[in-house]
Structure formats: C-alpha cells, structure tokens
Design an enzyme around this catalytic site. Structure first.
Site, short mmCIF file in Angstrom:
data_model
loop_
_atom_site.label_atom_id
_atom_site.label_comp_id
_atom_site.label_asym_id
_atom_site.label_seq_id
_atom_site.Cartn_x
_atom_site.Cartn_y
_atom_site.Cartn_z
CD GLN A 155 -2.86 1.02 2.43
OE1 GLN A 155 -3.82 0.26 2.36
NE2 GLN A 155 -2.62 1.75 3.50
CD GLU A 199 -2.13 7.52 2.77
OE1 GLU A 199 -0.91 7.25 2.74
OE2 GLU A 199 -2.91 7.02 3.60
CG ASP A 235 0.47 0.56 5.85
OD1 ASP A 235 0.40 -0.65 6.18
OD2 ASP A 235 -0.47 1.35 5.99
CG ASP A 306 -3.22 1.09 10.53
OD1 ASP A 306 -4.10 1.49 11.31
OD2 ASP A 306 -3.26 1.39 9.30
CE LYS A 331 -4.56 4.88 9.93
NZ LYS A 331 -4.84 3.65 9.14
NE ARG A 360 -7.85 5.81 8.52
CZ ARG A 360 -8.59 4.80 8.98
NH1 ARG A 360 -9.24 4.94 10.13
NH2 ARG A 360 -8.67 3.65 8.34
CB SER A 361 -6.37 6.91 2.31
OG SER A 361 -7.51 6.16 2.66
C1 PEP Z 1 -3.23 3.23 6.55
O1 PEP Z 1 -3.57 2.08 6.23
O2 PEP Z 1 -2.31 3.39 7.35
C2 PEP Z 1 -3.92 4.39 5.98
C3 PEP Z 1 -3.59 5.64 6.32
O3 PEP Z 1 -4.88 4.15 5.06
P1 PEP Z 1 -6.44 4.20 5.33
O4 PEP Z 1 -6.76 5.55 5.86
O5 PEP Z 1 -7.01 3.93 3.98
O6 PEP Z 1 -6.74 3.12 6.33
MG MG Z 2 -1.93 1.23 7.64
#
Ligand code: PEP
Ligand code: MG
Length: 412
Positions: A155, A199, A235, A306, A331, A360-361
C-alpha cells in the site's frame, strides 16, 4: 472555564470526494472549534464504524436531535463530552452514532477550549511542560487500496528523515525525496503520467521490489545513505491481501500467493534489504503470533500495528501481552472519540510502544492531528508529503516552531 454555547454539524466532502461530517462547537458564544472527519480505504475489521448505517446524514441527524445535551458542558472536559456521546451509543464500535461524529465532536470541543484559553491545542491535551516534534513519515509511492491496477500490491512506501535535527529539515528532506523519486520514475518509464495515489505518493505501474529499489535510489541520488540519515518504511496493509478461506496472502498484481510463513519471509526480506526503519501491518490484522515473530526478529525497526491494533486499548493490551509490536498507529477515528484515543496513547506510552499519529487516506484540510501527535508523545507523524490536505498538517508543525514549549525532535 469556557462552556459550549452551540453545536452544529453539516455534510461536506473529504479529499477522496466522499461525503463526511463536519462539526462546529462554539464556546462562550465566540470561540469556534471546527472539525471535519476523515475516512480510511483500508479499514481495520475492528475499528469504529464511521457513520450510522454507513450514512453521514444519519449521524448528523443524531447530532441535531441531541445537541441540547452538549450545551453548557465545559468544552475542555473531554471525559464528560465522551460520556455524553456514549450515552447516545451503547455499542462498542460507535455503530449507533458513527465514530466520525464522536471524532468531530470531541476534537471540535477541545479546539474551541484552546481558543477560549488562548493556548495551543497540544498544551490543552497534555500536562507536560515540554514537547518534542514527531518525525514526519511520508508516503512517496502508493499502491494497494490507495491506487489503481498495475501499481504495487504494497500500500505505501514511506520515508522518514531520521537523521534530521529540526522539523524544518525533516519536512524539507521528505519533500526533496518525493521530488527526486518523480525524476527516477520518469527515467524508468518515459510514459509515467505523474499519477498519484490517495495520499499523494506516486502511483507508477511497478511491482513491489522495483518500487522499493527506485525509492531507495531516489534517497541515494540526493547523497544520503539509505537507513542512515534517511530511511524507508513500508505499510504492507497485509489484511488487503489476506484471504481467510484460502489462508493465504494473494498478491494479485505481482501474481503470487504467500502462506503465513512465506509472508513472514517476504516481509523480513524487505525489512533487511531496504533497511526499513518502519514496517506496518506486515501480516494480517489477526496474526498476533506472526507479528510477535517479526517484533523479536527486528528490534531496530518499528514493527507497527495499524489494522492490528485499531487504536483500541483492549486490542493493544492483547498485542502487548503477546509482544506483537513495538509501535502502534494512533488514528483517532479508528477509536471513535478523542478520549478513547488518548486512553490508547497512555497505555502505549506506559508500555514503551512507540506511537505514530496518523492521517487517513480520505482526509480534510484540518490540522489538529499535528497537535495530537505532539500531545501523545508520538515518535512519528504519518501525514503524507504533498497535496493540500497533507501539507496542512506539515505546515501546522512549521507554525508550531514558534512555540517555545516544543524543543527538538523525538527520540526514535
Ligand atoms: C493506513 O492504512 O495506514 C492508511 C492511512 O490508510 P487508510 O486511511 O485507507 O486506512
Ligand atoms: Mg496502515
């Protein structure tokens, strides 16, 4: 102490163009706290549900019907505001009101308190007398759930200027590597469109290892030694690849499958070869034992949860007991309310789990998470490198250099 005199919400859009909720809280009829909730694309199985029945409008309706319950509360009293939200939602994942609502209400309240008290938000959230800047951790190349077909399965390829002595230098270094990588990608493929993922990381048609090699090359082209002044992170977001029925990780784009053991080898090889300072979700969200193996094997890498820990203190406790990570993403919207997230941070800090406060994305142009990163003693702030909604968080860090309560960079 300032008291909430009005609370209102509205439907807006996030950086992905999806609907979200924004909340305004005014204290003492003049101090506005305004927060727009972000949302993820690679969402953890156990994170807070964003909206009631998946609809921002339904969460907003709940706020409108219950706004009187918040009027008169002290805007800095996070616990009472959190309890008021919990009285509206008896579930354990905020599916009753939506985690996005809990996120926006709690952060808007403390932002309003910070304005009323003429103090920066980070100092409202913490009793510490001095603070350190987290290292910005930025996405330079994206794939997986954040970019289209042909991009890597992985990712995010991230960089961290871990040798920087100042936040200004750390941000400038991340920007220069992001720019250099574009040149490297154009040289590799003259047809590269300069396309970027959700992102702001480049989204080239490349398989995983080639993407990592070119990222390392961009760092080295600028005269840095990989893993010394500037390091790579990944990640893996492995839950995206995990197929529960087959009990395998399916790498569709690269065209291979990994058993659980093979996945540990796959991640280990990448950590070793590219001298990763940071490895997030290298195995899927329920593979606590496999994460323990990686944590034991790589004490000098932030082996980070995460989707594994989803900013949930009970799940973090499980990860601590099984030594499944030495670092964890924070988060706020995974947890729901800011109060929940601060409890998670306290548990992490007590147990030497290094925190990485993260965007977040799908983001807004808000920048409160830069303050949350400082207040929670986060070692890194994962907020991207370019794109208005990403730069907003970095620019806030630069503004905060004007505060003498913050000195120096965090110790990684
Ligand atoms: C992540 O997986 O760390 C991320 C920031 O993506 P998402 O907000 O899509 O979970
Ligand atoms: Mg992540």
């Amino acid at each position: 102490m300032a008291k909430i005199s009005s609370i209102e919400g509205r439907i807006l859009y996030n950086s992905r163009g999806s609907k979200t909720i924004e909340v305004d809280i005014i204290s003492d009829e003049k101090f506005l706290g305004r927060v727009c909730a972000p949302s993820g694309a690679s969402v953890g199985k156990y994170e807070a549900v964003s909206f009631k029945n998946g609809k921002p409008e339904e969460s907003l309706k709940i706020l409108k019907e219950n706004s009187s319950k918040f009027i008169g509360l002290e805007s800095s009293d996070l616990e009472t505001i959190h309890k008021t939200l919990n009285e509206l939602d008896q579930t354990n994942n905020y599916s009753g009101i939506g985690g996005a609502l809990a996120f926006a209400v709690t952060i808007a309240a403390v932002e309003s308190a910070s304005k009323a008290e003429s103090r920066p938000l980070f100092s409202i959230l913490s009793n510490e007398k001095s603070f350190k800047f987290p290292f910005p951790l930025g996405n330079i190349l994206g794939g997986g759930a954040h970019a289209g077909p042909g991009t890597p399965d992985i990712q995010e390829i991230l960089i961290c200027a871990n040798g920087s002595k100042t936040i200004e230098d750390a941000i400038a270094t991340n920007l220069s590597v992001h720019k250099e990588l574009r040149k490297v990608l154009e040289k590799e493929d003259p047809n590269f469109t300069n396309g970027r993922g959700d992102e702001g990381g480049w989204a080239p048609k490349l398989e995983n290892h080639k993407a990592l090699e070119l990222s390392a090359k961009a760092i080295e082209n600028l005269g840095y030694t990989l893993g010394k002044e500037v390091s790579l992170g990944v990640d893996f977001a492995s839950s995206t690849q995990w197929n529960e029925e087959k009990k395998k990780y399916i790498y569709d784009r690269a065209g291979f499958e990994n058993s659980s053991e093979e996945q540990i080898d796959f991640a280990s090889e990448i950590i070793d070869k590219y001298k990763l300072i940071y490895a997030e979700d290298a195995v899927h969200e329920e593979a606590f034992e496999d994460m323990s193996e990686l944590t034991a094997k790589f004490p000098n890498t932030l082996i980070t949860g995460d989707d594994l820990t989803v900013t949930n203190k009970n799940i973090l406790q499980k990860a601590i007991n099984s030594k499944s990570c030495n670092a964890a993403i924070l988060k706020v919207n995974q947890a729901g309310s800011l109060f929940d997230a601060l409890e998670f941070a306290e548990l992490a800090n007590q147990n030497h789990i290094r925190l990485i406060t993260s965007h977040r994305s799908g983001e807004s142009t808000d920048s409160q998470i830069s303050h949350i990163g400082l207040a929670t003693k986060s070692k890194m702030l994962k907020v991207g490198i370019v794109g208005g909604e990403r730069v907003a968080k970095l620019n806030e860090l630069l503004r905060l250099t004007e505060h003498d309560l913050i000195c120096g960079m965090a110790e990684l």
